[in-house]
Write an enzyme that holds these catalytic residues in place. Structure first.
Site, PDB file in Angstrom:
ATOM      1  N   CYS A  79       0.824  -1.213   0.000  1.00  0.00           N
ATOM      2  CA  CYS A  79       0.000   0.000   0.000  1.00  0.00           C
ATOM      3  C   CYS A  79       0.863   1.271   0.000  1.00  0.00           C
ATOM      4  CB  CYS A  79      -0.985  -0.054   1.161  1.00  0.00           C
ATOM      5  SG  CYS A  79      -2.412   1.007   0.886  1.00  0.00           S
ATOM      6  N   HIS A 169      -3.306  -5.125   1.725  1.00  0.00           N
ATOM      7  CA  HIS A 169      -2.599  -5.439   2.976  1.00  0.00           C
ATOM      8  C   HIS A 169      -2.690  -6.928   3.305  1.00  0.00           C
ATOM      9  CE1 HIS A 169      -2.167  -1.260   4.575  1.00  0.00           C
ATOM     10  NE2 HIS A 169      -3.186  -1.042   3.770  1.00  0.00           N
ATOM     11  N   GLU A 171      -0.932  -8.395   5.389  1.00  0.00           N
ATOM     12  CA  GLU A 171      -0.628  -8.537   6.826  1.00  0.00           C
ATOM     13  C   GLU A 171      -1.874  -8.332   7.688  1.00  0.00           C
ATOM     14  OE1 GLU A 171      -0.216  -5.914   5.079  1.00  0.00           O
ATOM     15  OE2 GLU A 171      -0.430  -4.102   6.282  1.00  0.00           O
TER      16      GLU A 171
HETATM   17  N1  GLN Z   1      -3.611   6.368   1.156  1.00  0.00           N
HETATM   18  C1  GLN Z   1      -2.335   6.083   1.747  1.00  0.00           C
HETATM   19  C2  GLN Z   1      -1.237   6.896   1.054  1.00  0.00           C
HETATM   20  O1  GLN Z   1      -1.477   7.566   0.142  1.00  0.00           O
HETATM   21  C3  GLN Z   1      -2.005   4.618   1.665  1.00  0.00           C
HETATM   22  C4  GLN Z   1      -2.975   3.846   2.512  1.00  0.00           C
HETATM   23  C5  GLN Z   1      -2.429   2.607   3.128  1.00  0.00           C
HETATM   24  O2  GLN Z   1      -1.215   2.372   3.183  1.00  0.00           O
HETATM   25  N2  GLN Z   1      -3.332   1.812   3.640  1.00  0.00           N
HETATM   26  O3  GLN Z   1      -0.106   6.835   1.451  1.00  0.00           O
END
Ligand code: GLN
Length: 191
Positions: A79, A169, A171
């Site tokens: 992410c 994710h 995890e």
């Molecule tokens: N929206 C977050 C970002 O732009 C990422 C979200 C996440 O890691 N769950 O960094």
């Protein structure tokens, strides 16, 4: 096997739990001197990529980390970690580590679909659960990037040599197949 987990912000403990359950030793990477530890791999967790970027710069860790990845350190970005590794961010002018030949879109699912859970096929593994939280997806990938998973036609997992990324994710589920994939296919291959 020693895996560092960037622990400046975000969901790092969950990664440590998943990796430990697979027999890997984990270390929290919090400051510049932690990067002197000999690591077999590194996890960049989810969280807020702008905050992580700011902290990496403030703590003088950005260049060192980028060099390590460019020199082959196996890395798994989830992410916000994917955003940090992207060479280009479609809806932002700045980048972070920018070591992987992908372009991503931040918060790509918009406000309506802030977070959701689904499952989809992941290369070599089969069906895995996927939790998306204000997630990005990959909008472009160079020829040397292998696409590992798509959801609704959007690329949500990919790898390029020593770099593995997921927009979701793993995890935050009980399924450790992708962590196991990282240890087997990215960390061990680099040795
Ligand atoms: N929206 C977050 C970002 O732009 C990422 C979200 C996440 O890691 N769950 O960094």
């Amino acid at each position: 096997m020693k895996i560092g987990v960037l622990a400046l912000q975000g969901a790092f403990q969950e990664h440590q739990k998943a990796l430990s359950s697979l027999g890997a030793e984990t270390f929290q990477i919090r400051q510049h001197r932690d990067l002197n530890i000999e690591l077999d791999g590194l996890v960049l967790p989810g969280g807020e990529s702008t905050t992580m970027c700011k902290l990496l710069l403030e703590l003088n860790m950005m260049d060192n980390l980028r060099n390590k990845i460019q020199n082959g350190l196996p890395v798994f970005g989830t992410c916000a970690g994917l955003i940090l590794l992207s060479k280009k961010i479609q809806n932002q002018s700045t980048t972070g580590l920018a070591t992987m030949n992908i372009e991503c879109c931040r918060n790509a699912y918009g406000k309506q679909l802030d977070s959701f859970k689904t499952s989809s096929q992941f290369a070599d593994i089969g069906e895995v659960p996927m939790v998306f939280i204000r997630a990005p997806y990959i909008t472009q990938a160079s020829a040397n990037v292998e696409i590992l998973a798509k959801v609704d036609g959007k690329i949500v997992a990919a790898k390029q040599k020593n770099q593995l990324v997921t927009a979701f994710h793993p995890e935050l589920t009980n399924d450790v197949k992708i962590h196991s994939y990282f240890l087997k296919n990215i960390v061990n291959m680099a040795k």
